[in-house]
Design a protein around this motif. Structure first.
Motif, PDB file in Angstrom:
ATOM      1  N   VAL A 297       0.840  -1.197   0.000  1.00 60.89           N
ATOM      2  CA  VAL A 297       0.000   0.000   0.000  1.00 60.89           C
ATOM      3  C   VAL A 297       0.877   1.249   0.000  1.00 60.89           C
ATOM      4  O   VAL A 297       1.822   1.367   0.789  1.00 60.89           O
ATOM      5  N   THR A 298       0.555   2.197  -0.900  1.00 59.98           N
ATOM      6  CA  THR A 298       1.255   3.473  -1.014  1.00 59.98           C
ATOM      7  C   THR A 298       0.222   4.588  -1.090  1.00 59.98           C
ATOM      8  O   THR A 298      -0.804   4.447  -1.754  1.00 59.98           O
ATOM      9  N   THR A 299       0.489   5.694  -0.414  1.00 63.65           N
ATOM     10  CA  THR A 299      -0.361   6.870  -0.551  1.00 63.65           C
ATOM     11  C   THR A 299       0.067   7.639  -1.788  1.00 63.65           C
ATOM     12  O   THR A 299       1.225   8.048  -1.906  1.00 63.65           O
ATOM     13  N   VAL A 300      -0.844   7.851  -2.732  1.00 63.42           N
ATOM     14  CA  VAL A 300      -0.493   8.534  -3.969  1.00 63.42           C
ATOM     15  C   VAL A 300      -0.947   9.991  -3.963  1.00 63.42           C
ATOM     16  O   VAL A 300      -0.407  10.813  -4.715  1.00 63.42           O
ATOM     17  N   ALA A 301      -1.913  10.336  -3.112  1.00 64.07           N
ATOM     18  CA  ALA A 301      -2.366  11.730  -3.059  1.00 64.07           C
ATOM     19  C   ALA A 301      -3.097  11.972  -1.748  1.00 64.07           C
ATOM     20  O   ALA A 301      -3.744  11.086  -1.203  1.00 64.07           O
ATOM     21  N   GLY A 302      -2.959  13.205  -1.271  1.00 62.11           N
ATOM     22  CA  GLY A 302      -3.644  13.609  -0.059  1.00 62.11           C
ATOM     23  C   GLY A 302      -2.712  13.706   1.129  1.00 62.11           C
ATOM     24  O   GLY A 302      -1.877  12.831   1.355  1.00 62.11           O
ATOM     25  N   MET A 303      -2.886  14.798   1.915  1.00 64.70           N
ATOM     26  CA  MET A 303      -2.033  14.986   3.090  1.00 64.70           C
ATOM     27  C   MET A 303      -2.690  14.505   4.374  1.00 64.70           C
ATOM     28  O   MET A 303      -2.102  14.575   5.449  1.00 64.70           O
ATOM     29  N   GLY A 304      -3.923  14.048   4.267  1.00 66.62           N
ATOM     30  CA  GLY A 304      -4.587  13.543   5.460  1.00 66.62           C
ATOM     31  C   GLY A 304      -5.432  14.568   6.173  1.00 66.62           C
ATOM     32  O   GLY A 304      -5.968  14.283   7.253  1.00 66.62           O
ATOM     33  N   LEU A 305      -5.580  15.750   5.586  1.00 62.48           N
ATOM     34  CA  LEU A 305      -6.422  16.795   6.171  1.00 62.48           C
ATOM     35  C   LEU A 305      -7.531  17.142   5.194  1.00 62.48           C
ATOM     36  O   LEU A 305      -7.295  17.227   3.984  1.00 62.48           O
ATOM     37  N   PRO A 306      -8.759  17.335   5.660  1.00 60.01           N
ATOM     38  CA  PRO A 306      -9.856  17.648   4.746  1.00 60.01           C
ATOM     39  C   PRO A 306      -9.674  19.017   4.105  1.00 60.01           C
ATOM     40  O   PRO A 306      -9.153  19.947   4.723  1.00 60.01           O
ATOM     41  N   GLY A 307     -10.096  19.135   2.864  1.00 59.87           N
ATOM     42  CA  GLY A 307     -10.013  20.396   2.155  1.00 59.87           C
ATOM     43  C   GLY A 307     -10.177  20.181   0.664  1.00 59.87           C
ATOM     44  O   GLY A 307     -10.458  19.074   0.213  1.00 59.87           O
ATOM     45  N   LYS A 308      -9.986  21.262  -0.108  1.00 56.15           N
ATOM     46  CA  LYS A 308     -10.138  21.173  -1.564  1.00 56.15           C
ATOM     47  C   LYS A 308      -8.927  21.759  -2.282  1.00 56.15           C
ATOM     48  O   LYS A 308      -9.036  22.384  -3.328  1.00 56.15           O
ATOM     49  N   GLN A 309      -7.769  21.508  -1.722  1.00 53.54           N
ATOM     50  CA  GLN A 309      -6.532  22.062  -2.256  1.00 53.54           C
ATOM     51  C   GLN A 309      -5.956  21.163  -3.342  1.00 53.54           C
ATOM     52  O   GLN A 309      -5.816  19.956  -3.160  1.00 53.54           O
ATOM     53  N   ASP A 310      -5.630  21.750  -4.495  1.00 56.22           N
ATOM     54  CA  ASP A 310      -4.945  21.010  -5.543  1.00 56.22           C
ATOM     55  C   ASP A 310      -3.448  21.000  -5.255  1.00 56.22           C
ATOM     56  O   ASP A 310      -2.942  21.788  -4.454  1.00 56.22           O
ATOM     57  N   GLY A 311      -2.749  20.149  -5.952  1.00 55.41           N
ATOM     58  CA  GLY A 311      -1.309  20.050  -5.752  1.00 55.41           C
ATOM     59  C   GLY A 311      -0.829  18.658  -6.083  1.00 55.41           C
ATOM     60  O   GLY A 311      -1.612  17.764  -6.428  1.00 55.41           O
ATOM     61  N   LYS A 312       0.459  18.463  -5.974  1.00 59.75           N
ATOM     62  CA  LYS A 312       1.062  17.186  -6.303  1.00 59.75           C
ATOM     63  C   LYS A 312       1.127  16.291  -5.077  1.00 59.75           C
ATOM     64  O   LYS A 312       1.620  16.693  -4.021  1.00 59.75           O
ATOM     65  N   GLY A 313       0.617  15.062  -5.223  1.00 59.39           N
ATOM     66  CA  GLY A 313       0.754  14.072  -4.165  1.00 59.39           C
ATOM     67  C   GLY A 313       0.245  14.532  -2.824  1.00 59.39           C
ATOM     68  O   GLY A 313      -0.929  14.885  -2.652  1.00 59.39           O
TER      69      GLY A 313
END
Length: 326
Positions: A297-313
Motif C-alpha cells: 500500500v502506497t499513498t499517492v495523493a492527499g495529506m490527510g487533512l480535509p479540504g479542496k486544495q490542488d497540488g502534487k501528491g
C-alpha cells in the motif's frame, strides 16, 4: 423522488454507484429508493430490480428487495453484482432480472473463507481486478476484500478430477477419476466422458445433461448447471461452493503504508483498478491509496487533512471522496 421515464422527467433518490455495460447502458444503485435502475442510450430510465422497500428479498425484478444499495458492477456475462449496504450482502442480478443473494450474513464481521460462511461489514463499493475477481470495499472493517474462485488449468494428459477446471476455458468440467484429457486436446472419437463432457474444437466442454443442467459448449449463464460437480459463477463453470472471500488489505483502522501485513486503511469508501493490476482506494483518512498486485500500500495523493486544495501528491487535500474510476 422515484419515477421511470425520460431523463428529463425521471427521478432518483440519492443515486450512489454506477457502472456501464458494453452496450452503453448505465446501471445505477438508487440507494434511498432501494432499487437498481438502468439508463438506456436513448435516455429512458427503467427499474431493473427492487420494490422500493428496505428489505432482503430475492425474486425477479420488482419482486426483490434491497436495503440502500450503494454500488453496482457489470460482470463479463452481463449479470450484475450489487453492494447491498444495509443488508451486509452482495446480491446478484441475472440478465433476466432474477435477484439472488450471493453471500453475506446478518451478523456483520470480518470472516474470510467460503462464501457460505464469509462475513462482511458495511459494503460501499465494487470493482473488478485484472483476473476478474470482485474487489469489495468493506467500510465497516477498514478493508478491501476480494471474491475469487480457485482454478487449476487442465494440462494435457493430466487426470481430470471432479473439481479440476472450468469449462469456459475448454477444461474438464466433471470426469470420473480415471478420466484424462489426452495430449493435444480431446477428439470426437475418444477422450471424452459420455454423459459428462463432450468435445468441441478439440476441447472438453460441458454437455447438455437433462439431469444436471443445460450446457452445450458455451460460456454458461448464471442459472445453468454445468455438470455434477460444477456450477456457473460469473459466466464460468466453477466448482460448487468454491467461491472464496479473502482480505486483500486492512482489518484494523489506520493510515499506515507498507506491505499488506502492516498497512492500515480507514473506513474505505471506493475502489477502482488499473490495467496493471493496481487497486486505488479512497478512505476517510482523506487520502487516495494504491494497492499493488503484491499487496503493498502506497499513498499517492492527499495529506490527510480535509479540504479542496490542488497540488502534487501529499500537497493535495480531499474531503470524503466517495467514488473512483479508472
Amino acid at each position: 423522488g422515484y419515477l421511470d421515464g425520460s431523463t428529463a422527467t425521471a427521478r432518483f433518490n440519492h443515486p450512489a454507484g454506477l457502472d456501464v455495460d458494453p452496450q452503453g447502458r448505465i446501471f445505477v444503485a438508487d440507494s434511498l429508493n432501494h432499487r437498481i435502475r438502468r439508463i438506456d442510450k436513448n435516455g429512458l430510465v427503467h427499474t431493473v430490480a427492487g420494490n422500493g422497500k428496505s428489505d432482503l428479498l430475492d425474486g425477479v425484478g420488482v419482486e426483490a428487495a434491497f436495503s440502500a444499495p450503494v454500488d453496482v458492477l457489470v460482470m463479463a456475462n452481463g449479470s450484475l453484482v450489487v453492494a447491498d449496504q444495509n443488508n451486509r450482502r452482495l446480491r446478484r442480478i441475472t440478465t433476466d432480472g432474477a435477484v439472488s443473494t450471493w453471500f453475506g450474513q446478518n451478523a456483520g464481521g470480518l470472516v474470510d473463507g467460503p462464501i457460505a460462511t464469509a462475513q462482511l461489514g458495511t459494503v460501499m463499493g465494487l470493482a473488478l481486478d485484472l483476473d476478474g475477481a470482485v474487489l469489495v470495499v468493506d467500510y465497516g472493517n477498514h478493508a478491501i476484500r476480494r471474491v475469487v474462485t480457485p482454478k487449476k488449468d487442465c494440462e494435457d494428459a493430466n487426470p481430470c478430477t471432479k473439481d479440476a477446471c472450468n469449462a469456459k476455458d475448454g477444461g474438464c468440467s466433471h470426469t470420473p477419476e480415471t478420466g484424462t484429457k489426452p495430449p493435444g486436446g480431446c477428439t470426437t472419437e475418444g477422450g471424452c466422458n459420455v454423459g459428462v463432457s463432450t468435445c468441441s474444437g478439440g476441447k472438453l466442454v460441458c454437455q447438455s445433461l437433462a439431469a444436471v443442467g443445460k450446457m452445450a459448449g458455451k460460456a454458461c449463464d448464471d442459472d445453468d448447471i454445468c455438470s455434477v460437480a460444477t456450477t456457473c459463477q460469473a459466466g464460468e463453470c466453477a466448482p460448487l461452493g468454491k467461491w472464496l472471500v479473502d482480505t486483500v488489505v486492512g482489518g484494523v483502522a489506520g493510515s499506515a503504508d507498507g506491505p499488506a501485513s502492516v498497512a492500515r486503511l480507514l473506513h474505505t469508501r471506493a475502489v477502482a483498478s488499473d490495467p496493471a493490476g493496481n487497486a486505488y482506494v479512497a478512505d476517510t483518512s482523506q487520502r487516495i491509496r494504491r494497492i499493488s498486485p503484491s499487496g503493498h500500500v502506497t499513498t499517492v495523493a492527499g495529506m490527510g487533512l480535509p479540504g479542496k486544495q490542488d497540488g502534487k501528491g501529499a500537497q493535495a487535500r480531499f474531503a470524503n471522496v466517495a467514488g473512483l474510476a479508472w
